[in-house]
Design a protein around this motif. Sequence first.
Motif, PDB file in Angstrom:
ATOM      1  N   LEU A  11       0.824  -1.213   0.000  1.00  0.00           N
ATOM      2  CA  LEU A  11       0.000   0.000   0.000  1.00  0.00           C
ATOM      3  C   LEU A  11       0.856   1.261   0.000  1.00  0.00           C
ATOM      4  CD1 LEU A  11      -2.797   1.422   0.391  1.00  0.00           C
ATOM      5  CD2 LEU A  11      -2.419   1.179   2.857  1.00  0.00           C
ATOM      6  N   HIS A  12       1.821   1.309   0.906  1.00  0.00           N
ATOM      7  CA  HIS A  12       2.633   2.505   1.038  1.00  0.00           C
ATOM      8  C   HIS A  12       3.656   2.609  -0.086  1.00  0.00           C
ATOM      9  CE1 HIS A  12       0.627   2.458   4.820  1.00  0.00           C
ATOM     10  NE2 HIS A  12       1.287   1.400   5.240  1.00  0.00           N
ATOM     11  N   LEU A  13       4.143   1.473  -0.545  1.00  0.00           N
ATOM     12  CA  LEU A  13       5.069   1.477  -1.679  1.00  0.00           C
ATOM     13  C   LEU A  13       4.376   2.031  -2.917  1.00  0.00           C
ATOM     14  CD1 LEU A  13       7.966   0.664  -2.441  1.00  0.00           C
ATOM     15  CD2 LEU A  13       7.066  -1.575  -3.104  1.00  0.00           C
TER      16      LEU A  13
ATOM     17  N   LEU B 189      17.498   0.276  -0.704  1.00  0.00           N
ATOM     18  CA  LEU B 189      18.034   0.975   0.459  1.00  0.00           C
ATOM     19  C   LEU B 189      17.637   0.282   1.754  1.00  0.00           C
ATOM     20  CD1 LEU B 189      17.536   4.724  -0.539  1.00  0.00           C
ATOM     21  CD2 LEU B 189      19.692   3.472  -0.356  1.00  0.00           C
ATOM     22  N   LYS B 190      16.402  -0.186   1.837  1.00  0.00           N
ATOM     23  CA  LYS B 190      15.975  -0.909   3.040  1.00  0.00           C
ATOM     24  C   LYS B 190      16.763  -2.200   3.211  1.00  0.00           C
ATOM     25  CE  LYS B 190      11.245   0.188   2.643  1.00  0.00           C
ATOM     26  NZ  LYS B 190       9.837  -0.151   2.873  1.00  0.00           N
TER      27      LYS B 190
ATOM     28  N   PRO C 135       8.442   0.077  11.786  1.00  0.00           N
ATOM     29  CA  PRO C 135       7.009   0.214  11.488  1.00  0.00           C
ATOM     30  C   PRO C 135       6.250   1.085  12.479  1.00  0.00           C
ATOM     31  CG  PRO C 135       7.459  -1.966  12.385  1.00  0.00           C
ATOM     32  CD  PRO C 135       8.780  -1.314  12.191  1.00  0.00           C
ATOM     33  N   VAL C 136       6.683   1.126  13.727  1.00  0.00           N
ATOM     34  CA  VAL C 136       5.979   1.962  14.707  1.00  0.00           C
ATOM     35  C   VAL C 136       6.143   3.441  14.372  1.00  0.00           C
ATOM     36  CG1 VAL C 136       5.928   2.726  17.114  1.00  0.00           C
ATOM     37  CG2 VAL C 136       6.084   0.291  16.594  1.00  0.00           C
ATOM     38  N   LEU C 137       7.380   3.873  14.135  1.00  0.00           N
ATOM     39  CA  LEU C 137       7.625   5.291  13.870  1.00  0.00           C
ATOM     40  C   LEU C 137       7.102   5.726  12.509  1.00  0.00           C
ATOM     41  CD1 LEU C 137      11.197   5.758  15.391  1.00  0.00           C
ATOM     42  CD2 LEU C 137       9.013   6.596  16.273  1.00  0.00           C
TER      43      LEU C 137
ATOM     44  N   GLU D 174      10.542   4.655   6.987  1.00  0.00           N
ATOM     45  CA  GLU D 174      11.024   3.295   7.272  1.00  0.00           C
ATOM     46  C   GLU D 174      12.521   3.194   7.018  1.00  0.00           C
ATOM     47  OE1 GLU D 174       7.130   0.389   6.593  1.00  0.00           O
ATOM     48  OE2 GLU D 174       8.665   0.524   5.026  1.00  0.00           O
ATOM     49  N   PHE D 175      12.964   3.690   5.870  1.00  0.00           N
ATOM     50  CA  PHE D 175      14.402   3.655   5.591  1.00  0.00           C
ATOM     51  C   PHE D 175      15.167   4.556   6.557  1.00  0.00           C
ATOM     52  CE2 PHE D 175      17.922   5.933   3.510  1.00  0.00           C
ATOM     53  CZ  PHE D 175      18.859   4.911   3.541  1.00  0.00           C
ATOM     54  N   ALA D 176      14.611   5.730   6.865  1.00  0.00           N
ATOM     55  CA  ALA D 176      15.293   6.662   7.755  1.00  0.00           C
ATOM     56  C   ALA D 176      15.526   6.043   9.131  1.00  0.00           C
ATOM     57  CB  ALA D 176      14.490   7.950   7.878  1.00  0.00           C
TER      58      ALA D 176
END
Length: 254
Positions: A80-82, A125-126, A146-148, A238-240
């Motif tokens: 979904l987010h991708l 990157l992930k 996933p929380v942040l 997520e990557f950050a």
Amino acid sequence: MSFLAALRFLTAIPIPFKREQWDRPLTQQQFARSLVYYPLVGLIIGGILCGLYWLFSTFLPSILTYALIVSSLAFLTGALHLDGLIDTFDGLAGGHRSPERRKEIMKTPDVGAMGVVAGVVALLLKFAALASIPESHIYAALVLMPVLSRWSMVYAVFHYPYGRGAGMGKELKSGSSAWVLPTASVTAIIFVAIAGGWLGVISMACIWLLTVVLAGFFQSKFQGLTGDNYGAINEIIEFAVLLLVVLFSFNNWL
């Protein structure tokens, strides 16, 4: 009901309830209240990723384990987010387009070259970030990520105008109560503090700053945020988060 709505909206996890219960439409208020559960859904996703990591790493080499974790995250969320990241970068491509034209491009079913590149780069990157995290921090990273990232979407929904006349994002924003963001924030702080200690708390502060920058940038390009922009923020965050864990662990800052 709002928690299940959040779980169903943010993940592809099967909900063990009778179909007729889901055939009843949610009220705008119930759907908007689901925002408060976004960090909890992130925690559930993180717990699943931790379990999968333990399983994969027990029987498979590290490189394949990391690839499977990144793939599992995409499948758990139904990409979904991708998809939001891809659509957002398609809208940003092309230079001096108007905000209206950018939003029209995001709504088209076609995928442009810039969107494909953005999606591939995000996954790479992930994968690279996960492969760079030492074993001692990997479980904390799989929870913090996933929380942040889900909390960042709550923040963006509340503090920035919605960029379309109608849509799920508008329903989330217009139907939410003032207590939703503080509650989601406190919940996220508790989760990240337990999972990552000072690393989690510092990461949340850094993620807040990055969310402000990203949301402000997207607002300037689209005259408000859309659901695709929320997804893009989630993917970048997520990557950050993984990058922050790499920085702190690699440089022995904690």
